[in-house]
Scaffold this active site. Sequence first.
Site, mmCIF file in Angstrom:
data_model
loop_
_atom_site.group_PDB
_atom_site.id
_atom_site.type_symbol
_atom_site.label_atom_id
_atom_site.label_comp_id
_atom_site.label_asym_id
_atom_site.label_seq_id
_atom_site.Cartn_x
_atom_site.Cartn_y
_atom_site.Cartn_z
ATOM 1 N N ARG A 27 0.825 -1.225 0.000
ATOM 2 C CA ARG A 27 0.000 0.000 0.000
ATOM 3 C C ARG A 27 0.857 1.272 0.000
ATOM 4 O O ARG A 27 0.486 2.267 0.624
ATOM 5 C CB ARG A 27 -0.941 0.056 1.211
ATOM 6 C CG ARG A 27 -1.937 -1.064 1.305
ATOM 7 C CD ARG A 27 -3.182 -0.788 0.499
ATOM 8 N NE ARG A 27 -3.906 -2.015 0.259
ATOM 9 C CZ ARG A 27 -4.958 -2.429 0.959
ATOM 10 N NH1 ARG A 27 -5.429 -1.670 1.905
ATOM 11 N NH2 ARG A 27 -5.537 -3.569 0.688
ATOM 12 N N ARG A 31 -3.484 6.178 1.362
ATOM 13 C CA ARG A 31 -4.053 7.329 2.078
ATOM 14 C C ARG A 31 -3.096 8.078 2.994
ATOM 15 O O ARG A 31 -3.381 9.186 3.410
ATOM 16 C CB ARG A 31 -5.282 6.871 2.872
ATOM 17 C CG ARG A 31 -6.473 6.615 1.984
ATOM 18 C CD ARG A 31 -7.492 5.752 2.671
ATOM 19 N NE ARG A 31 -6.931 4.433 2.915
ATOM 20 C CZ ARG A 31 -7.618 3.412 3.411
ATOM 21 N NH1 ARG A 31 -8.859 3.569 3.757
ATOM 22 N NH2 ARG A 31 -7.040 2.240 3.575
ATOM 23 N N ARG A 40 -7.677 11.085 -4.975
ATOM 24 C CA ARG A 40 -8.784 10.219 -4.551
ATOM 25 C C ARG A 40 -10.065 11.039 -4.353
ATOM 26 O O ARG A 40 -11.139 10.628 -4.755
ATOM 27 C CB ARG A 40 -8.371 9.516 -3.266
ATOM 28 C CG ARG A 40 -9.429 8.801 -2.509
ATOM 29 C CD ARG A 40 -9.621 7.389 -3.042
ATOM 30 N NE ARG A 40 -10.324 6.579 -2.065
ATOM 31 C CZ ARG A 40 -11.612 6.700 -1.779
ATOM 32 N NH1 ARG A 40 -12.340 7.596 -2.401
ATOM 33 N NH2 ARG A 40 -12.156 5.924 -0.867
ATOM 34 N N ASP A 77 -6.364 -3.557 -7.439
ATOM 35 C CA ASP A 77 -6.828 -4.293 -6.263
ATOM 36 C C ASP A 77 -6.973 -5.770 -6.593
ATOM 37 O O ASP A 77 -7.110 -6.136 -7.759
ATOM 38 C CB ASP A 77 -8.166 -3.746 -5.767
ATOM 39 C CG ASP A 77 -8.398 -4.124 -4.306
ATOM 40 O OD1 ASP A 77 -7.846 -3.456 -3.426
ATOM 41 O OD2 ASP A 77 -9.088 -5.128 -4.064
ATOM 42 N N TYR A 154 -13.822 -13.327 0.000
ATOM 43 C CA TYR A 154 -14.582 -12.094 -0.271
ATOM 44 C C TYR A 154 -15.843 -12.398 -1.083
ATOM 45 O O TYR A 154 -16.904 -11.805 -0.857
ATOM 46 C CB TYR A 154 -13.706 -11.074 -1.016
ATOM 47 C CG TYR A 154 -12.663 -10.440 -0.116
ATOM 48 C CD1 TYR A 154 -13.007 -9.407 0.747
ATOM 49 C CD2 TYR A 154 -11.349 -10.893 -0.102
ATOM 50 C CE1 TYR A 154 -12.060 -8.825 1.591
ATOM 51 C CE2 TYR A 154 -10.398 -10.330 0.736
ATOM 52 C CZ TYR A 154 -10.764 -9.294 1.581
ATOM 53 O OH TYR A 154 -9.827 -8.736 2.417
HETATM 54 O O1 CP3 Z 1 0.229 0.293 -3.150
HETATM 55 C C1 CP3 Z 1 -0.103 -0.894 -3.250
HETATM 56 O O2 CP3 Z 1 0.204 -1.770 -2.422
HETATM 57 C C2 CP3 Z 1 -0.823 -1.364 -4.519
HETATM 58 C C3 CP3 Z 1 -2.227 -1.360 -4.514
HETATM 59 C C4 CP3 Z 1 -3.039 -2.369 -3.715
HETATM 60 C C5 CP3 Z 1 -4.306 -2.033 -3.169
HETATM 61 N N1 CP3 Z 1 -4.869 -3.178 -2.693
HETATM 62 C C6 CP3 Z 1 -4.893 -0.683 -3.215
HETATM 63 C C7 CP3 Z 1 -5.982 -0.347 -2.294
HETATM 64 C C8 CP3 Z 1 -2.818 -3.733 -3.455
HETATM 65 C C9 CP3 Z 1 -1.598 -4.588 -3.747
HETATM 66 C C10 CP3 Z 1 -4.004 -4.234 -2.816
HETATM 67 C C11 CP3 Z 1 -4.177 -5.652 -2.453
HETATM 68 C C12 CP3 Z 1 -5.341 -6.054 -1.637
HETATM 69 N N2 CP3 Z 1 -6.625 -5.554 -1.702
HETATM 70 C C13 CP3 Z 1 -5.353 -7.115 -0.688
HETATM 71 C C14 CP3 Z 1 -4.168 -8.025 -0.397
HETATM 72 C C15 CP3 Z 1 -3.185 -7.396 0.520
HETATM 73 C C16 CP3 Z 1 -3.723 -7.187 1.908
HETATM 74 O O3 CP3 Z 1 -4.068 -6.026 2.213
HETATM 75 O O4 CP3 Z 1 -3.793 -8.154 2.645
HETATM 76 C C17 CP3 Z 1 -6.644 -7.198 -0.150
HETATM 77 C C18 CP3 Z 1 -7.105 -8.158 0.911
HETATM 78 C C19 CP3 Z 1 -7.453 -6.207 -0.802
HETATM 79 C C20 CP3 Z 1 -8.910 -5.937 -0.619
HETATM 80 C C21 CP3 Z 1 -9.171 -4.566 -0.183
HETATM 81 N N3 CP3 Z 1 -9.044 -3.441 -0.973
HETATM 82 C C22 CP3 Z 1 -9.593 -4.147 1.102
HETATM 83 C C23 CP3 Z 1 -9.835 -5.073 2.279
HETATM 84 C C24 CP3 Z 1 -9.707 -2.750 1.060
HETATM 85 C C25 CP3 Z 1 -10.215 -1.847 2.141
HETATM 86 C C26 CP3 Z 1 -9.222 -1.725 3.236
HETATM 87 C C27 CP3 Z 1 -8.643 -0.353 3.272
HETATM 88 O O5 CP3 Z 1 -7.425 -0.242 3.474
HETATM 89 O O6 CP3 Z 1 -9.432 0.605 3.143
HETATM 90 C C28 CP3 Z 1 -9.321 -2.306 -0.234
HETATM 91 C C29 CP3 Z 1 -9.262 -0.906 -0.722
HETATM 92 C C30 CP3 Z 1 -7.935 -0.413 -1.187
HETATM 93 N N4 CP3 Z 1 -7.094 -1.113 -2.012
HETATM 94 C C31 CP3 Z 1 -7.344 0.858 -0.906
HETATM 95 C C32 CP3 Z 1 -6.126 0.910 -1.606
HETATM 96 C C33 CP3 Z 1 -5.159 2.074 -1.688
HETATM 97 C C34 CP3 Z 1 -7.967 1.982 -0.069
HETATM 98 C C35 CP3 Z 1 -8.854 2.745 -0.981
HETATM 99 C C36 CP3 Z 1 -9.213 4.105 -0.466
HETATM 100 O O7 CP3 Z 1 -10.166 4.185 0.307
HETATM 101 O O8 CP3 Z 1 -8.568 5.073 -0.888
#
Ligand code: CP3
Length: 355
Positions: A27, A31, A40, A77, A154
Amino acid sequence: MTKLKNDRYLRALLKKTLDCTPVWIMRQAGRYLPEYRAIRSMAGDFMSLCKNAELSSELTIQPLRRFPLDAAILFSDILTIPDAMGLGLYFKEGEGPKFQNPITCKADIDKIKLPDPECELQYVMNAIRQTCKNLEDTVPLIGFSGSPWTLATYMIEGGSSRNFSKIKKLMYTEPKTLHLLLKKLSATISKYLNAQIQAGIHSVIIFDTWGGILTPCNYNLFSLQYMHKVIDGLSTENDGCRIPVTIFAKNAGMWIENIAETGCDAIGLDWTIKISDAKKRVGKKVAIQGNMDPSVLYAKPQRIRKEVEKILENFGNGTGHIFSLGHGIHPDVSPENVSVFIDAVHELSKVYHSK
Ligand code: CP3
């Protein structure tokens, strides 16, 4: 090996000699960065960022303008696949991901058509092509997917879950139905990752975020077996270069010997296992990524450096270590502390590569 200006990340994965230990952050585009929050809030919702090649590429590169990171990771994602399978992904503010049409029975699984990566998921490939162009061969670009099991959680739970009761109920009452879904997911994931490789990514990560909630026996049957199938289906070469594969295994430190048997090049660890222990157990076979507790980044600079030093010392001399956090960076961490962290890895690791 590659024409990249900085190929430390790939060299560590393939256990080639290094000048210092490479570092990236899960990540890293997110944020905690004000420049991410600005884009965003303009775009409205998270998936429209992923579906716009220009914006996805811009967000992928944002953290690299601030920090000397050794890899970029595609802004996307893991839930793109279930969305392309027709489940209707949406993000509710403060609640994480949700599906309009979660899987509720065998008929829902029978109905799923396997998405074509250059059709329903073409926006991901376009984002990769755009990002490769914009990166200008500075650092490698990481592509990724969720593991079959993690995506299935999921799809069946309908979003994030506390105790995974729906998927576990299916596992214990209709295991064949669950296997059907996992088979469809494995085939789709291999095709999806192969398309990412063709589009230009340099390395792939399979995120098995939820394998660690299973019993040892069910882990092998429902998660590990399918990651093995995914890796068997990959073409891990492009343009004469090896494309290394990492399995990120959360809460699965007890099973790393089994994970190392899947054919992966590296295992990503969370912070619940000592990296020296992991090195002893699987270090001859695979490289190791990790594994600092993301909460260390709340500490003062001196303490962050100390924690980095501890992990470097624990891993000891030589290549085969990619420094990273054990999970995603917290959104309320200060970018200044991230800078301290990355500089500490590069500076303090030099002595471990000098012999
Ligand atoms: O910078 C990076 O790492 C690349 C982008 C990336 C995102 N998600 C962006 C994202 C990657 C590699 C992921 C993988 C991902 N997504 C996983 C596996 C890794 C882990 O976290 O265990 C999983 C389980 C997801 C599913 C997912 N996507 C969830 C549970 C959430 C909400 C949790 C949160 O942090 O809000 C997301 C949303 C998400 N994916 C965001 C980002 C930057 C937040 C979006 C926002 O509100 O701006």
